[in-house]
Design a protein around this motif. Structure first.
Motif, PDB file in Angstrom:
ATOM      1  N   ILE A 232       0.820  -1.209   0.000  1.00 48.65           N
ATOM      2  CA  ILE A 232       0.000   0.000   0.000  1.00 48.65           C
ATOM      3  C   ILE A 232       0.850   1.254   0.000  1.00 48.65           C
ATOM      4  CG2 ILE A 232      -1.678   1.338   1.342  1.00 48.65           C
ATOM      5  CD1 ILE A 232      -2.964  -1.250   2.161  1.00 48.65           C
ATOM      6  N   VAL A 233       1.837   1.339   0.872  1.00 44.60           N
ATOM      7  CA  VAL A 233       2.634   2.557   0.989  1.00 44.60           C
ATOM      8  C   VAL A 233       3.356   2.869  -0.311  1.00 44.60           C
ATOM      9  CG1 VAL A 233       4.607   3.588   2.163  1.00 44.60           C
ATOM     10  CG2 VAL A 233       2.884   2.396   3.467  1.00 44.60           C
ATOM     11  N   LEU A 234       3.810   1.835  -1.000  1.00 46.76           N
ATOM     12  CA  LEU A 234       4.526   2.060  -2.256  1.00 46.76           C
ATOM     13  C   LEU A 234       3.641   2.691  -3.319  1.00 46.76           C
ATOM     14  CD1 LEU A 234       6.586  -1.260  -2.488  1.00 46.76           C
ATOM     15  CD2 LEU A 234       7.379   1.003  -1.770  1.00 46.76           C
ATOM     16  N   LYS A 235       2.315   2.564  -3.172  1.00 47.34           N
ATOM     17  CA  LYS A 235       1.394   3.108  -4.179  1.00 47.34           C
ATOM     18  C   LYS A 235       0.993   4.548  -3.881  1.00 47.34           C
ATOM     19  CE  LYS A 235      -0.662  -1.420  -5.124  1.00 47.34           C
ATOM     20  NZ  LYS A 235      -1.925  -2.204  -5.155  1.00 47.34           N
ATOM     21  N   GLN A 236       1.395   5.083  -2.730  1.00 52.23           N
ATOM     22  CA  GLN A 236       0.955   6.417  -2.358  1.00 52.23           C
ATOM     23  C   GLN A 236       1.599   7.475  -3.243  1.00 52.23           C
ATOM     24  OE1 GLN A 236      -1.535   6.579  -0.135  1.00 52.23           O
ATOM     25  NE2 GLN A 236      -1.301   4.366  -0.225  1.00 52.23           N
ATOM     26  N   LEU A 252     -10.035  -1.166  13.899  1.00 52.57           N
ATOM     27  CA  LEU A 252     -11.397  -1.700  13.981  1.00 52.57           C
ATOM     28  C   LEU A 252     -12.054  -1.664  12.605  1.00 52.57           C
ATOM     29  CD1 LEU A 252     -13.419   0.980  13.943  1.00 52.57           C
ATOM     30  CD2 LEU A 252     -12.810   1.057  16.339  1.00 52.57           C
ATOM     31  N   TRP A 253     -13.118  -2.436  12.471  1.00 50.87           N
ATOM     32  CA  TRP A 253     -13.837  -2.515  11.200  1.00 50.87           C
ATOM     33  C   TRP A 253     -14.660  -1.249  10.987  1.00 50.87           C
ATOM     34  CZ3 TRP A 253     -12.314  -6.266   8.137  1.00 50.87           C
ATOM     35  CH2 TRP A 253     -11.738  -7.404   8.702  1.00 50.87           C
ATOM     36  N   PHE A 254     -14.860  -0.916   9.708  1.00 49.42           N
ATOM     37  CA  PHE A 254     -15.574   0.317   9.383  1.00 49.42           C
ATOM     38  C   PHE A 254     -16.427   0.098   8.137  1.00 49.42           C
ATOM     39  CE2 PHE A 254     -15.536   4.854   7.757  1.00 49.42           C
ATOM     40  CZ  PHE A 254     -16.384   5.336   8.742  1.00 49.42           C
ATOM     41  N   GLY A 255     -17.719  -0.140   8.348  1.00 51.43           N
ATOM     42  CA  GLY A 255     -18.647  -0.214   7.228  1.00 51.43           C
ATOM     43  C   GLY A 255     -18.836  -1.601   6.654  1.00 51.43           C
ATOM     44  N   ASN A 256     -17.742  -2.343   6.398  1.00 54.27           N
ATOM     45  CA  ASN A 256     -17.861  -3.686   5.828  1.00 54.27           C
ATOM     46  C   ASN A 256     -16.664  -4.510   6.266  1.00 54.27           C
ATOM     47  OD1 ASN A 256     -15.647  -3.292   3.855  1.00 54.27           O
ATOM     48  ND2 ASN A 256     -17.064  -1.822   2.931  1.00 54.27           N
ATOM     49  N   ASP A 257     -16.575  -5.744   5.755  1.00 57.33           N
ATOM     50  CA  ASP A 257     -15.504  -6.623   6.230  1.00 57.33           C
ATOM     51  C   ASP A 257     -14.238  -6.549   5.373  1.00 57.33           C
ATOM     52  OD1 ASP A 257     -16.426  -7.878   3.994  1.00 57.33           O
ATOM     53  OD2 ASP A 257     -16.941  -9.776   4.970  1.00 57.33           O
ATOM     54  N   ASN A 258     -14.087  -5.456   4.635  1.00 56.84           N
ATOM     55  CA  ASN A 258     -12.834  -5.180   3.935  1.00 56.84           C
ATOM     56  C   ASN A 258     -12.248  -3.827   4.325  1.00 56.84           C
ATOM     57  OD1 ASN A 258     -12.495  -7.521   2.227  1.00 56.84           O
ATOM     58  ND2 ASN A 258     -14.296  -6.799   1.098  1.00 56.84           N
ATOM     59  N   MET A 271      -8.345   2.080   5.707  1.00 54.68           N
ATOM     60  CA  MET A 271      -7.565   1.083   4.977  1.00 54.68           C
ATOM     61  C   MET A 271      -8.490   0.070   4.326  1.00 54.68           C
ATOM     62  SD  MET A 271      -4.496  -1.222   6.592  1.00 54.68           S
ATOM     63  CE  MET A 271      -3.578  -2.432   5.650  1.00 54.68           C
ATOM     64  N   ASP A 272      -8.406  -0.057   3.012  1.00 54.70           N
ATOM     65  CA  ASP A 272      -9.199  -1.021   2.252  1.00 54.70           C
ATOM     66  C   ASP A 272      -8.294  -2.200   1.923  1.00 54.70           C
ATOM     67  OD1 ASP A 272     -10.546  -2.502   0.288  1.00 54.70           O
ATOM     68  OD2 ASP A 272     -11.624  -0.736  -0.433  1.00 54.70           O
ATOM     69  N   ILE A 273      -8.524  -3.354   2.581  1.00 48.81           N
ATOM     70  CA  ILE A 273      -7.618  -4.488   2.381  1.00 48.81           C
ATOM     71  C   ILE A 273      -7.923  -5.252   1.088  1.00 48.81           C
ATOM     72  CG2 ILE A 273      -7.113  -4.744   4.813  1.00 48.81           C
ATOM     73  CD1 ILE A 273      -9.123  -6.973   4.988  1.00 48.81           C
ATOM     74  N   LYS A 274      -9.090  -5.044   0.509  1.00 49.08           N
ATOM     75  CA  LYS A 274      -9.411  -5.701  -0.755  1.00 49.08           C
ATOM     76  C   LYS A 274      -8.765  -4.975  -1.927  1.00 49.08           C
ATOM     77  CE  LYS A 274     -13.278  -7.264  -3.626  1.00 49.08           C
ATOM     78  NZ  LYS A 274     -14.766  -7.333  -3.770  1.00 49.08           N
ATOM     79  N   ASN A 275      -8.906  -3.639  -1.930  1.00 45.82           N
ATOM     80  CA  ASN A 275      -8.336  -2.841  -3.020  1.00 45.82           C
ATOM     81  C   ASN A 275      -6.926  -2.366  -2.720  1.00 45.82           C
ATOM     82  OD1 ASN A 275     -10.721  -2.960  -4.634  1.00 45.82           O
ATOM     83  ND2 ASN A 275     -11.648  -1.428  -3.278  1.00 45.82           N
ATOM     84  N   ASP A 280      -5.872   8.981   4.254  1.00 49.18           N
ATOM     85  CA  ASP A 280      -5.668   9.732   5.491  1.00 49.18           C
ATOM     86  C   ASP A 280      -6.915  10.573   5.758  1.00 49.18           C
ATOM     87  OD1 ASP A 280      -4.865  11.286   7.613  1.00 49.18           O
ATOM     88  OD2 ASP A 280      -2.874  11.696   6.803  1.00 49.18           O
ATOM     89  N   LEU A 281      -7.537  10.399   6.944  1.00 48.28           N
ATOM     90  CA  LEU A 281      -8.771  11.111   7.267  1.00 48.28           C
ATOM     91  C   LEU A 281      -8.533  12.476   7.909  1.00 48.28           C
ATOM     92  CD1 LEU A 281     -11.020   8.198   8.580  1.00 48.28           C
ATOM     93  CD2 LEU A 281     -10.833   9.133   6.274  1.00 48.28           C
ATOM     94  N   SER A 282      -7.280  12.901   7.977  1.00 51.09           N
ATOM     95  CA  SER A 282      -6.928  14.227   8.525  1.00 51.09           C
ATOM     96  C   SER A 282      -7.368  14.384   9.975  1.00 51.09           C
ATOM     97  CB  SER A 282      -7.534  15.346   7.658  1.00 51.09           C
ATOM     98  OG  SER A 282      -7.064  15.269   6.337  1.00 51.09           O
ATOM     99  N   LEU A 283      -7.314  13.322  10.712  1.00 53.03           N
ATOM    100  CA  LEU A 283      -7.539  13.361  12.157  1.00 53.03           C
ATOM    101  C   LEU A 283      -6.214  13.044  12.822  1.00 53.03           C
ATOM    102  CD1 LEU A 283     -10.969  11.501  12.470  1.00 53.03           C
ATOM    103  CD2 LEU A 283     -10.531  13.909  12.952  1.00 53.03           C
ATOM    104  N   ASN A 284      -5.581  14.065  13.390  1.00 52.08           N
ATOM    105  CA  ASN A 284      -4.235  13.926  13.923  1.00 52.08           C
ATOM    106  C   ASN A 284      -4.221  14.094  15.447  1.00 52.08           C
ATOM    107  OD1 ASN A 284      -3.340  13.873  11.163  1.00 52.08           O
ATOM    108  ND2 ASN A 284      -3.534  16.113  11.139  1.00 52.08           N
ATOM    109  N   ASP A 285      -3.091  13.701  16.047  1.00 57.34           N
ATOM    110  CA  ASP A 285      -2.905  13.781  17.500  1.00 57.34           C
ATOM    111  C   ASP A 285      -4.010  13.038  18.246  1.00 57.34           C
ATOM    112  OD1 ASP A 285      -0.640  15.441  17.163  1.00 57.34           O
ATOM    113  OD2 ASP A 285      -1.957  17.180  16.926  1.00 57.34           O
TER     114      ASP A 285
END
Length: 441
Positions: A232-236, A252-258, A271-275, A280-285
């Motif tokens: 994933i990081v290499l694709k950023q 934790l899970w968010f919305g579905n099982d991927n 993080m989408d583990i399927k795709n 980054d959701l811009s929630l820091n600290d």
């Protein structure tokens, strides 16, 4: 009978009729005679409605109301305190002292009586158990046992089966763990998140922690650490590169099982583990976070609560917590959040309440202040109680602090708990035993 006598009798009858009529009218309008102050006062009432268990005894000032499910106690003199009790054999009592206001009905509609003793059944004996988590459908138990071995116990068939989790690298596991509050299991109970600390070398005594997803349908493992760091990081294509080391504080899970939410380096990532993608959701600290549907609640340093609507990327600051907090947890309906710091539990309301005690959006209250260490907290199914472990003792505290704060507690030594709100089902870990608590909890 003389005319004078008739006049006196008639006048007396008229006066009596007017007086009685006045009294009847006052009573019809809800007024009662206050013998203490020698005047008519507008009466009040108390409405009590337990929601569990059925067939309770309701009393006011030690006088039974003879109602078993709900009771409206009317014609109560105002500016006086009334002791209300809800009891049932084999259950811990509920009690409050209410002060009645003229013309107002005081309501208590979310009363739960918890069992006096924990009646349990053993579902898994193992002398080296250290942690566990029950899937939402109660068909799987993820277990950490001696030498930090992980296994999945399957109770979906006629007989229970056990599947040990093995790793292709064959490296020594020196610790392992499962996310608490059932956040490790996907909502449909098909996948589980867990972590494993691996010894790097025997001489240097260094270690690394890897995160995994286990799939119940095919028994496969997804190495989240490898997926993130190598793919994933290499694709950023970002001017601000994401951290290359996958060292999360929470997943934790968010919305579905991927789809996963990951707290890493104080930042929340989606993080989408399927795709194989990360956003980054811009929630820091951020110190801790939780999610409900498309909402994310984040606890920032030192103690500011942030609510984010991920669908529209709308972020709003909710305010400062009542005390320095370390953990945050959405209620089952998403209308409240609980936060804790190991010795106290606070609650913030995210929506105005329509039942007493009335709360406004953003209002907060310290629900519990203890003397021990609070290790786990869960919202009760009806979101008016919080179940928690404090110094390995189980307790349940109600949110309604009017009159008296009711706390149910049990003496057993409990290492961990797992609670399924939908079914009001509690599971506990005692030394060497996983047990289910009988009945609705």
């Amino acid at each position: 009978m003389t005319r004078k006598t008739r006049r006196i009798l008639f006048s007396t009858a008229v006066v009596a009729f007017v007086a009685i009529g006045f009294v009847v009218l006052m009573y019809a309008q809800g007024y009662r005679w206050d013998f203490q102050n020698n005047k008519f006062v507008l009466a009040g009432a108390i409405y009590i409605e337990p929601i569990g268990p059925k067939e309770t005894d309701i009393s006011v000032n030690n006088k039974s109301t003879d109602n078993k499910s709900a009771s409206l106690i009317k014609n109560l003199l105002p500016m006086r305190k009334y002791d209300v009790k809800v009891t049932k054999a084999d259950y811990q009592p509920w009690e409050k002292e209410f002060e009645v206001t003229p013309g107002i009905v005081v309501n208590a509609e979310n009363i739960i009586l918890f069992p006096e003793t924990l009646k349990t059944q053993i579902i898994l004996p193992d002398p080296v158990l250290s942690d566990f988590s029950i899937s939402p459908n109660q068909k799987f138990i993820a277990v950490v046992s001696g030498n930090f071995k992980l296994s999945i116990k399957n109770y979906s068939g006629d007989t229970a089966s056990s599947t040990p989790i093995s790793f292709a690298d064959k490296k020594k596991t020196i610790s392992a763990g499962i996310s608490k509050n059932n956040s490790g299991w996907s909502p449909n109970s098909k996948k589980l998140i867990f972590w494993r600390e691996i010894a790097q070398t025997s001489k240097q005594r260094t270690s690394v922690t890897n995160w995994y997803v286990w799939d119940s349908e095919n028994g496969s493992l997804t190495d989240l650490t490898s997926l993130y760091e190598r793919k994933i990081v290499l694709k950023q294509a970002s001017s601000t590169p994401l951290p290359t080391k996958f060292v999360p504080n929470k997943i934790l899970w968010f919305g579905n099982d991927n789809n996963l939410l990951v707290l890493i380096g104080g930042n929340i990532l989606e993080m989408d583990i399927k795709n194989e993608s990360v956003k980054d959701l811009s929630l820091n600290d951020v110190m801790d976070f939780d999610s409900f549907e498309n909402k994310i609640i984040a606890l920032k340093s030192p103690d500011i609560l942030i609510l984010m609507e991920s669908a529209v990327q709308n972020i709003s600051a909710l305010g400062q917590a009542k005390f320095p907090a370390q953990k945050v947890l959405f209620s089952n309906d998403g209308n409240k959040i609980a936060y804790s710091n190991g010795s106290a539990i606070g609650v913030m309301w995210l929506k105005d309440t329509d039942k007493q005690p009335f709360k406004k959006t953003g209002e907060q209250e310290t629900i519990y202040q203890g003397t021990g260490y609070i290790s786990e907290i869960y919202w009760h199914k009806y979101n008016e109680y919080i179940i928690f472990l404090e110094s390995r003792k189980l307790s349940a505290v109600e949110l309604d602090k009017r009159g008296k704060m009711n706390i149910a507690s049990w003496p057993e030594t409990i290492s961990a708990i797992s609670y399924i709100p939908k079914d009001q089902k509690l599971f506990i870990l005692e030394p060497g035993l996983i047990k289910s608590v009988d009945g609705e909890f």
